[in-house]
Design a protein around this motif. Structure first.
Motif, PDB file in Angstrom:
ATOM      1  N   LYS A 191      93.987 -39.217  43.954  1.00  0.00           N
ATOM      2  CA  LYS A 191      94.378 -40.181  44.778  1.00  0.00           C
ATOM      3  C   LYS A 191      96.000 -40.419  44.702  1.00  0.00           C
ATOM      4  O   LYS A 191      96.535 -39.889  43.922  1.00  0.00           O
ATOM      5  CB  LYS A 191      93.857 -41.489  44.736  1.00  0.00           C
ATOM      6  CG  LYS A 191      92.226 -41.444  44.718  1.00  0.00           C
ATOM      7  CD  LYS A 191      91.705 -41.235  46.179  1.00  0.00           C
ATOM      8  CE  LYS A 191      89.988 -41.114  46.050  1.00  0.00           C
ATOM      9  NZ  LYS A 191      89.677 -40.744  47.390  1.00  0.00           N
ATOM     10  N   LYS A 192      96.700 -40.766  45.952  1.00  0.00           N
ATOM     11  CA  LYS A 192      98.050 -40.898  46.136  1.00  0.00           C
ATOM     12  C   LYS A 192      98.375 -41.867  44.897  1.00  0.00           C
ATOM     13  O   LYS A 192      97.968 -42.876  44.581  1.00  0.00           O
ATOM     14  CB  LYS A 192      98.467 -41.356  47.444  1.00  0.00           C
ATOM     15  CG  LYS A 192      99.947 -41.760  47.416  1.00  0.00           C
ATOM     16  CD  LYS A 192     100.107 -42.037  48.954  1.00  0.00           C
ATOM     17  CE  LYS A 192     101.885 -42.251  49.000  1.00  0.00           C
ATOM     18  NZ  LYS A 192     102.228 -42.793  50.343  1.00  0.00           N
ATOM     19  N   GLY A 193      99.467 -41.503  44.061  1.00  0.00           N
ATOM     20  CA  GLY A 193      99.910 -42.260  43.103  1.00  0.00           C
ATOM     21  C   GLY A 193      99.294 -41.886  41.552  1.00  0.00           C
ATOM     22  O   GLY A 193      99.314 -42.544  40.734  1.00  0.00           O
ATOM     23  N   GLY A 194      98.060 -41.046  41.879  1.00  0.00           N
ATOM     24  CA  GLY A 194      97.329 -40.858  40.497  1.00  0.00           C
ATOM     25  C   GLY A 194      98.059 -39.947  39.709  1.00  0.00           C
ATOM     26  O   GLY A 194      98.929 -39.246  40.032  1.00  0.00           O
ATOM     27  N   LYS A 195      97.473 -39.751  38.394  1.00  0.00           N
ATOM     28  CA  LYS A 195      97.934 -38.838  37.588  1.00  0.00           C
ATOM     29  C   LYS A 195      96.918 -37.599  37.102  1.00  0.00           C
ATOM     30  O   LYS A 195      95.846 -37.974  36.935  1.00  0.00           O
ATOM     31  CB  LYS A 195      98.588 -39.365  36.124  1.00  0.00           C
ATOM     32  CG  LYS A 195      99.697 -40.462  36.516  1.00  0.00           C
ATOM     33  CD  LYS A 195     100.236 -40.929  35.169  1.00  0.00           C
ATOM     34  CE  LYS A 195     101.414 -41.954  35.210  1.00  0.00           C
ATOM     35  NZ  LYS A 195     102.050 -42.426  33.830  1.00  0.00           N
ATOM     36  N   SER A 196      97.381 -36.452  36.944  1.00  0.00           N
ATOM     37  CA  SER A 196      96.833 -35.237  36.447  1.00  0.00           C
ATOM     38  C   SER A 196      96.240 -35.381  35.072  1.00  0.00           C
ATOM     39  O   SER A 196      96.813 -35.915  34.292  1.00  0.00           O
ATOM     40  CB  SER A 196      97.505 -33.993  36.996  1.00  0.00           C
ATOM     41  OG  SER A 196      96.573 -33.004  36.384  1.00  0.00           O
ATOM     42  N   ILE A 197      94.938 -35.165  35.072  1.00  0.00           N
ATOM     43  CA  ILE A 197      94.400 -34.916  33.551  1.00  0.00           C
ATOM     44  C   ILE A 197      94.883 -33.643  32.949  1.00  0.00           C
ATOM     45  O   ILE A 197      94.618 -33.440  31.595  1.00  0.00           O
ATOM     46  CB  ILE A 197      92.950 -35.189  33.466  1.00  0.00           C
ATOM     47  CG1 ILE A 197      92.282 -33.817  34.215  1.00  0.00           C
ATOM     48  CG2 ILE A 197      92.562 -36.536  34.270  1.00  0.00           C
ATOM     49  CD1 ILE A 197      90.910 -33.832  34.192  1.00  0.00           C
ATOM     50  N   LEU A 198      95.672 -32.895  33.623  1.00  0.00           N
ATOM     51  CA  LEU A 198      95.746 -31.485  32.992  1.00  0.00           C
ATOM     52  C   LEU A 198      97.087 -31.447  32.371  1.00  0.00           C
ATOM     53  O   LEU A 198      98.092 -32.440  32.776  1.00  0.00           O
ATOM     54  CB  LEU A 198      95.765 -30.481  33.846  1.00  0.00           C
ATOM     55  CG  LEU A 198      94.600 -30.050  34.885  1.00  0.00           C
ATOM     56  CD1 LEU A 198      94.547 -29.174  36.041  1.00  0.00           C
ATOM     57  CD2 LEU A 198      93.343 -29.589  33.984  1.00  0.00           C
ATOM     58  N   PRO A 199      97.500 -30.700  31.286  1.00  0.00           N
ATOM     59  CA  PRO A 199      98.690 -30.761  30.429  1.00  0.00           C
ATOM     60  C   PRO A 199      99.750 -30.440  31.431  1.00  0.00           C
ATOM     61  O   PRO A 199      99.865 -29.025  31.847  1.00  0.00           O
ATOM     62  CB  PRO A 199      98.289 -29.882  29.338  1.00  0.00           C
ATOM     63  CG  PRO A 199      97.083 -28.852  29.833  1.00  0.00           C
ATOM     64  CD  PRO A 199      96.483 -29.696  30.784  1.00  0.00           C
ATOM     65  N   LYS A 200     100.726 -31.343  31.483  1.00  0.00           N
ATOM     66  CA  LYS A 200     102.005 -30.846  32.300  1.00  0.00           C
ATOM     67  C   LYS A 200     102.772 -29.814  31.653  1.00  0.00           C
ATOM     68  O   LYS A 200     103.139 -28.696  32.395  1.00  0.00           O
ATOM     69  CB  LYS A 200     102.916 -32.145  32.450  1.00  0.00           C
ATOM     70  CG  LYS A 200     104.095 -32.026  33.386  1.00  0.00           C
ATOM     71  CD  LYS A 200     104.694 -33.171  33.496  1.00  0.00           C
ATOM     72  CE  LYS A 200     105.833 -33.507  32.241  1.00  0.00           C
ATOM     73  NZ  LYS A 200     106.708 -34.428  32.507  1.00  0.00           N
ATOM     74  N   ASP A 201     102.945 -29.487  30.381  1.00  0.00           N
ATOM     75  CA  ASP A 201     103.596 -28.803  29.649  1.00  0.00           C
ATOM     76  C   ASP A 201     103.154 -27.504  29.796  1.00  0.00           C
ATOM     77  O   ASP A 201     103.896 -26.457  30.350  1.00  0.00           O
ATOM     78  CB  ASP A 201     103.819 -28.988  28.378  1.00  0.00           C
ATOM     79  CG  ASP A 201     104.741 -30.063  27.926  1.00  0.00           C
ATOM     80  OD1 ASP A 201     105.249 -30.504  28.862  1.00  0.00           O
ATOM     81  OD2 ASP A 201     104.624 -30.641  26.616  1.00  0.00           O
ATOM     82  N   ALA A 202     101.970 -27.268  30.122  1.00  0.00           N
ATOM     83  CA  ALA A 202     101.187 -25.734  30.083  1.00  0.00           C
ATOM     84  C   ALA A 202     101.403 -25.243  31.528  1.00  0.00           C
ATOM     85  O   ALA A 202     101.692 -24.181  31.810  1.00  0.00           O
ATOM     86  CB  ALA A 202      99.698 -26.044  29.795  1.00  0.00           C
ATOM     87  N   ILE A 203     101.377 -26.344  32.449  1.00  0.00           N
ATOM     88  CA  ILE A 203     101.617 -26.170  34.089  1.00  0.00           C
ATOM     89  C   ILE A 203     102.917 -25.639  34.088  1.00  0.00           C
ATOM     90  O   ILE A 203     103.362 -24.496  34.829  1.00  0.00           O
ATOM     91  CB  ILE A 203     101.059 -27.115  34.797  1.00  0.00           C
ATOM     92  CG1 ILE A 203      99.576 -27.616  34.632  1.00  0.00           C
ATOM     93  CG2 ILE A 203     101.668 -26.858  36.351  1.00  0.00           C
ATOM     94  CD1 ILE A 203      98.953 -28.760  35.512  1.00  0.00           C
ATOM     95  N   ASP A 204     103.764 -26.376  33.645  1.00  0.00           N
ATOM     96  CA  ASP A 204     105.466 -26.200  33.937  1.00  0.00           C
ATOM     97  C   ASP A 204     105.627 -24.912  33.192  1.00  0.00           C
ATOM     98  O   ASP A 204     106.510 -23.893  33.782  1.00  0.00           O
ATOM     99  CB  ASP A 204     106.149 -27.180  33.085  1.00  0.00           C
ATOM    100  CG  ASP A 204     106.283 -28.551  34.050  1.00  0.00           C
ATOM    101  OD1 ASP A 204     105.773 -28.478  35.150  1.00  0.00           O
ATOM    102  OD2 ASP A 204     106.853 -29.517  33.608  1.00  0.00           O
ATOM    103  N   ALA A 205     105.058 -24.487  32.148  1.00  0.00           N
ATOM    104  CA  ALA A 205     105.239 -23.222  31.169  1.00  0.00           C
ATOM    105  C   ALA A 205     105.053 -21.923  32.357  1.00  0.00           C
ATOM    106  O   ALA A 205     105.686 -20.852  32.496  1.00  0.00           O
ATOM    107  CB  ALA A 205     104.755 -23.126  30.007  1.00  0.00           C
TER     108      ALA A 205
END
Length: 389
Positions: free
Chosen positions: A155-169
């Protein structure tokens, strides 16, 4: 290639300058927002122009086909992951969609929620990644499948449960074409790549007129009815024709920096880029014009310290010779300018120069003649990488 002077030492930069003259018949390779031929005022007259962005896209597409190494420019990376999971890995559609949402929101790049015009989550900055990044991002979702199954749709304003560092990499990863053309992605640390390639707008060596082509489309059904006349559609389109001067330079120093000094990879990438720049052609209106010519002349110079464009050779527009045609006068104008520029600079920084062409006369100002584009490219790259590389 004629070797004329060595560089100024190991610290000197290396550039491969590519100069191309190409006759293009009746066509519209690059349209503006009104579907009109792009033009430029240069030397007091109007020339036909093809933007560097347009020709770079053609170069990238040619490069990807020849090398077999693809990259994606997109704001819909989450949707790409969704389709991969559903079509390639057999995920249920609703779960694949949720995974794509969490991928789109899960990086350091802000994401825009769906709207009436766009039903998918999309990053508000374009990412430019190797094509393999889609599968790698799907692997991240695969590893977190149980969490995604228990999660709710984004939903708008929600946060992902996936690891941000892994996606950024993954979004930080790059391949040869990204190392060549560069990438602007300020939202992720260390994701930006300085491009090693610089491409100029192509412009005709002479004045051109834009022509308007009126056309009509016949309805095949009503055309068979004796009591019915007229067309199903009428319209007009703009076209032009001319001899284009095209210029690009490859900064080998920047390329070697981007790929960690790998000489073998630099040779492969430099040769592939040179071939792609020489032989690529934008494809706008190709089905209606088929303007598939090859260059009339290609001149390659290897330089130290700075590149040199010869666009000024055509600041005074070329005039057709008495038998008609701009191709041969353009080739001779380029030869004369190169001779004068080399004299003026005193061969400063010029390591080698050569040319290949349909021209039947010797163009001494352009260096040593090669029999083919392949020979010309190979010789230039060997010289560039062999001098204090």
């Amino acid at each position: 290639m004629t070797e004329t002077r060595t560089g100024t030492g190991p610290a000197s930069r290396r550039f491969i300058d590519l100069h191309v003259l190409q006759s293009v018949p009746y066509s519209n390779l690059n349209r503006d927002d009104t579907n009109s031929v792009k033009t430029v005022q240069y030397g007091g007259c109007e020339r036909t122009r093809v933007s560097s962005q347009c020709w770079k896209r053609a170069v990238r597409r040619y490069f990807q086909r020849s090398v077999g190494e693809e990259a994606l420019r997109t704001r819909r990376i989450g949707e790409a992951v969704e389709r991969h999971l559903a079509q390639e890995r057999g995920w249920p559609q609703d779960l694949a969609r949720r995974a794509g949402q969490h991928i789109a929101v899960g990086s350091s790049i802000k994401a825009d929620p769906p709207s009436n015009d766009d039903p998918a989550w999309s990053t508000n900055a374009m990412v430019y990644v190797p094509a393999s990044a889609v599968s790698e991002l799907a692997d991240i979702a695969e590893a977190e499948r149980e969490k995604l199954e228990a999660a709710k749709d984004m939903k708008k304003g929600g946060k992902s449960i996936l690891p941000k560092d892994a996606i950024d990499a993954v979004l930080r990863s790059r391949n040869g074409i990204i190392n060549l053309f560069g990438r602007m992605l300020a939202e992720i640390d260390d994701a930006g790549v300085d491009g090693a390639v610089q491409v100029a707008h192509a412009l005709t060596t002479h004045a051109t007129d834009v022509e308007v082509d009126y056309f009509a489309a016949v309805d095949d059904i009503t055309a068979t009815w004796q009591d019915t006349t007229g067309s199903a559609h009428m319209g007009s389109a703009e076209f032009s024709a001319g001899v284009f001067y095209r210029y690009a330079t490859l900064d080998l120093t920047d390329l070697l920096h981007n790929i960690g000094g790998d000489q073998a990879a630099a040779r492969t990438l430099a040769q592939a880029f040179a071939e792609a720049f020489i032989l690529s052609l934008p494809e706008a209106k190709k089905t209606a014009t088929a303007p598939h010519t090859i260059p009339d002349l290609v001149h390659i110079a290897v330089r130290a310290n700075r590149p040199v464009s010869y666009a000024a050779a055509f600041e005074k527009p070329v005039t057709a010779d008495r038998d008609g045609g701009y191709a041969q006068p353009s080739r001779h104008a380029l030869d004369r300018y190169a001779t004068a520029a080399t004299t003026l600079l005193g061969r400063r920084g010029l390591l080698s120069s050569g040319w290949a062409s349909l021209e039947d006369k010797d163009l001494t100002g352009l260096g040593e003649r090669a029999d083919s584009f392949d020979d010309l490219i190979a010789s230039a790259v060997t010289t560039a990488l062999g001098q204090d590389a």
